[in-house]
Write a protein that holds these residues in place. Structure first.
Motif, PDB file in Angstrom:
ATOM      1  N   LEU A  13       0.820  -1.213   0.000  1.00 37.24           N
ATOM      2  CA  LEU A  13       0.000   0.000   0.000  1.00 37.24           C
ATOM      3  C   LEU A  13       0.852   1.260   0.000  1.00 37.24           C
ATOM      4  CD1 LEU A  13      -2.791  -0.866   2.607  1.00 37.24           C
ATOM      5  CD2 LEU A  13      -2.889  -1.093   0.118  1.00 37.24           C
ATOM      6  N   GLU A  14       0.378   2.243  -0.724  1.00 38.80           N
ATOM      7  CA  GLU A  14       0.984   3.572  -0.705  1.00 38.80           C
ATOM      8  C   GLU A  14      -0.071   4.515  -0.143  1.00 38.80           C
ATOM      9  OE1 GLU A  14       3.287   4.005  -4.745  1.00 38.80           O
ATOM     10  OE2 GLU A  14       1.646   2.591  -4.987  1.00 38.80           O
ATOM     11  N   VAL A  15       0.172   5.046   1.040  1.00 35.47           N
ATOM     12  CA  VAL A  15      -0.795   5.960   1.645  1.00 35.47           C
ATOM     13  C   VAL A  15      -0.238   7.378   1.562  1.00 35.47           C
ATOM     14  CG1 VAL A  15      -1.968   6.634   3.779  1.00 35.47           C
ATOM     15  CG2 VAL A  15      -1.770   4.219   3.186  1.00 35.47           C
ATOM     16  N   VAL A 215      -1.266  -5.046 -10.119  1.00 38.93           N
ATOM     17  CA  VAL A 215      -2.051  -3.922 -10.620  1.00 38.93           C
ATOM     18  C   VAL A 215      -2.127  -2.918  -9.477  1.00 38.93           C
ATOM     19  CG1 VAL A 215      -3.455  -5.208 -12.270  1.00 38.93           C
ATOM     20  CG2 VAL A 215      -4.200  -5.041  -9.899  1.00 38.93           C
ATOM     21  N   GLU A 216      -2.303  -1.669  -9.831  1.00 47.01           N
ATOM     22  CA  GLU A 216      -2.357  -0.634  -8.801  1.00 47.01           C
ATOM     23  C   GLU A 216      -3.693   0.085  -8.906  1.00 47.01           C
ATOM     24  OE1 GLU A 216       0.840   2.166  -9.076  1.00 47.01           O
ATOM     25  OE2 GLU A 216       0.152   3.310  -7.333  1.00 47.01           O
ATOM     26  N   VAL A 217      -4.473   0.056  -7.817  1.00 43.96           N
ATOM     27  CA  VAL A 217      -5.748   0.772  -7.798  1.00 43.96           C
ATOM     28  C   VAL A 217      -5.508   2.097  -7.083  1.00 43.96           C
ATOM     29  CG1 VAL A 217      -8.203   0.654  -7.283  1.00 43.96           C
ATOM     30  CG2 VAL A 217      -6.907  -1.464  -7.590  1.00 43.96           C
ATOM     31  N   LYS A 218      -5.758   3.170  -7.815  1.00 42.31           N
ATOM     32  CA  LYS A 218      -5.399   4.522  -7.362  1.00 42.31           C
ATOM     33  C   LYS A 218      -6.465   5.197  -6.515  1.00 42.31           C
ATOM     34  CE  LYS A 218      -1.527   6.023  -9.356  1.00 42.31           C
ATOM     35  NZ  LYS A 218      -0.431   6.390  -8.439  1.00 42.31           N
ATOM     36  N   ASN A 219      -6.002   6.077  -5.640  1.00 46.97           N
ATOM     37  CA  ASN A 219      -6.857   7.065  -4.975  1.00 46.97           C
ATOM     38  C   ASN A 219      -8.094   6.529  -4.280  1.00 46.97           C
ATOM     39  OD1 ASN A 219      -5.373   9.376  -5.342  1.00 46.97           O
ATOM     40  ND2 ASN A 219      -6.082   9.591  -7.454  1.00 46.97           N
ATOM     41  N   ASP A 266      -1.950   1.576 -18.842  1.00 44.21           N
ATOM     42  CA  ASP A 266      -0.923   0.600 -18.539  1.00 44.21           C
ATOM     43  C   ASP A 266       0.150   1.336 -17.766  1.00 44.21           C
ATOM     44  OD1 ASP A 266      -2.275  -1.440 -19.602  1.00 44.21           O
ATOM     45  OD2 ASP A 266      -1.171  -1.556 -21.487  1.00 44.21           O
ATOM     46  N   LYS A 267       0.744   0.649 -16.843  1.00 45.27           N
ATOM     47  CA  LYS A 267       1.662   1.258 -15.883  1.00 45.27           C
ATOM     48  C   LYS A 267       2.873   1.884 -16.572  1.00 45.27           C
ATOM     49  CE  LYS A 267       3.669   1.987 -11.933  1.00 45.27           C
ATOM     50  NZ  LYS A 267       3.127   2.909 -10.937  1.00 45.27           N
ATOM     51  N   GLU A 268       3.195   3.126 -16.149  1.00 45.79           N
ATOM     52  CA  GLU A 268       4.417   3.729 -16.655  1.00 45.79           C
ATOM     53  C   GLU A 268       5.595   3.269 -15.799  1.00 45.79           C
ATOM     54  OE1 GLU A 268       2.087   4.896 -14.481  1.00 45.79           O
ATOM     55  OE2 GLU A 268       1.471   6.580 -15.721  1.00 45.79           O
TER      56      GLU A 268
HETATM   57 MG    MG Z   1       2.651   3.790  -6.963  1.00 40.96          MG
END
Ligand code: MG
Ligand code: ADP
Length: 482
Positions: A13-15, A215-219, A266-268
């Motif tokens: 996680l990125e908080v 996969v990254e789910v944002k915000n 797609d992820k940068e």
């Molecule tokens: Mg990130």
């Protein structure tokens, strides 16, 4: 899942926590939430040519506080880098962040799942500035831009891929939210976006050491949504693998209207951002003594307070954990505990009736007007048998929550709810109750002892709730057993 294969989810996680500073990370623009759009934007925020940013000391201090609370090591030589990308809400065309020197390295955060404690490993905590906001739901055909938020200081707290279920992720974000509020470095308000979470999710076969493609789910803007998004992704990723597909690294967004996620790009890769040290910001070096001074000023942390509540006040682990919900709650408990020795009762009041009142009023313990001494007095009256708990909670408490009245004995007298202990009066009520049910007396004496409750109820009615039920019980039994 009908497959015999066993999968395991791995989550990192990125908080992002917005730091509660009055001004922005690199200039003196205000950070007030809800101000008129585009009123808190100086040329520095806008990145106009020739404007010079300057680092906000308070933000650096707040980031260090968080790092120390998590047991991270504080990196002494820091610099800021530009992360270049184009986006309408990014006025400068780059975001200032810490690329290779996060201010805090490593560390860990304790989570609790069904009473079990475990540490989640952190990778880093770094400082960066926030972007502005694109608003899509005001004008039907245009996107509006509010740049007030641009340049607001954030810390990004990044875990190792060390969470293994949606429940763990939920517990972790709950803990981070509590911690930043406890330290006073972020208001933790997820609705206002002061705390936001990106969830990186992958799955792999159980026993496999290599991480799966993530996969990254944002915000994600609520703790519940963090959990729901992860649950959805775990199922989706397993289904892809089960049907023989391959997972592509993607950035996704959560749709709260149906609890699903959808791909946004797609992820940068990091090198797409062309990071380089910001030439307008001098690197900053933190001295040992500066870091030590911040360490000395840290409040006692929740885990230590829980221990203290259990040893010093003999509270259960459960009560101690509940009281550690916030620093204000702990302070209130300790203040009240100076005026009574019935600590358990203080905890019961605080976690029961007072908490319900606060919830209903939309307040918390630092806004409670009820004085700790008043609560202690109320507890004393109950312990002396002058008041019963439910009357105190339902009749007296509503009269004292605003802090204006403090004499609980006077209130109880005025409301005529003091319990009567005087033996003669009690006997009169007990006799009246017995006399009103001669047939029940015979049944009781033949062995139907459960009828005692009925007699106690009758005395309660006759005395209009004023008879001390313990004394009444004793007296009734003596008389009926004759
Ligand atoms: Mg990130
Ligand atoms: P970026 O900054 O590009 O998003 P990072 O490498 O800094 O990437 O990682 C971001 C987050 O993703 C971290 O919390 C990390 O633990 C997590 N993460 C990285 N790889 C995986 C993976 N395969 N599965 C789950 N989480 C991962």
């Amino acid at each position: 899942m009908t497959s015999s294969k066993q999968y395991e989810a791995v989550i990192g996680l990125e908080v992002h926590a917005q730091l509660a500073t009055n001004s922005k990370l690199f200039c003196s623009d205000a950070t007030t939430y809800g101000a008129s759009p585009n009123t808190q934007i100086s040329p520095i925020t806008m990145g106009h040519p020739g404007s010079l940013p300057k680092t906000n000391k308070k933000a650096v201090e707040f980031a260090i506080k968080m790092g120390l609370a998590c047991g991270s090591s504080i990196v002494k030589e820091n610099y800021f880098a530009r992360k270049n990308y184009f986006y309408p809400d990014l006025p400068k065309g780059y975001q200032i962040s810490q690329h290779t020197t996060p201010i805090c390295a490593g560390g860990k955060v304790q989570i609790k799942i069904e009473g079990q404690k475990r540490f989640v490993q952190l990778n880093r905590i770094h400082l960066e500035e926030d972007a502005g906001k694109s608003i899509h739901d005001i004008d039907p055909t245009h996107t509006l831009i509010d740049l007030n938020r641009a340049g607001t200081p954030l810390i990004e707290i990044v875990t190792e891929p060390d969470l293994y279920s949606a429940e763990e992720a939920f517990a972790y974000v709950t803990e981070i939210r509590k911690l930043v509020q406890w330290l006073g470095i972020c208001n933790g308000n997820m609705e206002e976006g002061s705390l936001r979470c990106d969830a990186n999710v992958s799955v792999r076969l159980k026993g496999e050491k290599k991480l799966g493609t993530r996969v990254e789910v944002k915000n994600l803007n609520s703790i519940r949504n963090v959990k729901k998004a992860i649950e959805f992704e775990i199922t989706r990723l397993i289904e892809i693998l089960e049907s023989g597909g391959t997972i592509t690294q993607q950035t996704r967004s959560f749709d709260a209207s149906n609890d699903t996620t959808f791909a946004i790009r797609d992820k940068e890769e990091a090198n797409d951002y062309r990071y380089f040290p910001d030439p307008d910001l001098a690197p900053f070096v933190l001295s040992e003594s500066y870091i030590d001074a911040i360490k000395t000023g840290l409040p006692i942390l929740p885990a230590a307070v829980e221990e203290k509540l259990m040893t010093q006040f003999q509270l259960s682990a459960y009560d101690a954990a509940q009281l550690c919900e916030s620093l204000a709650t702990v302070h209130y408990f300790e203040a009240t505990a100076q005026h009574t020795i019935n600590f358990k009762s203080v905890a019961n009041w605080m976690l029961g009736p007072i908490k319900s009142y606060l919830n209903e009023a939309g307040l918390d313990y630092n806004k409670l007007a009820l004085q700790p001494t008043t609560l202690a007095n109320l507890i004393r009256l109950i312990d002396e048998g002058q008041l019963n708990f439910s009357v105190a909670a339902s009749k007296i408490l509503p009269q004292i929550t605003d802090g204006k009245k403090t004499d609980v004995l006077a209130i109880a007298t005025e409301l005529n709810v003091l319990q009567v202990n005087d033996a003669d009066t009690l006997e009169k009520w007990v006799d009246a109750a017995i006399a009103s049910m001669p047939d029940k007396v015979i049944e009781y004496q033949k062995g139907k002892k459960g009828l005692i409750g009925l007699f106690i109820g009758a005395v309660k009615k006759i005395s209009q709730g004023q008879a001390d039920p313990n004394k009444v019980g004793d007296m009734l039994m003596k008389k009926l057993n004759k």
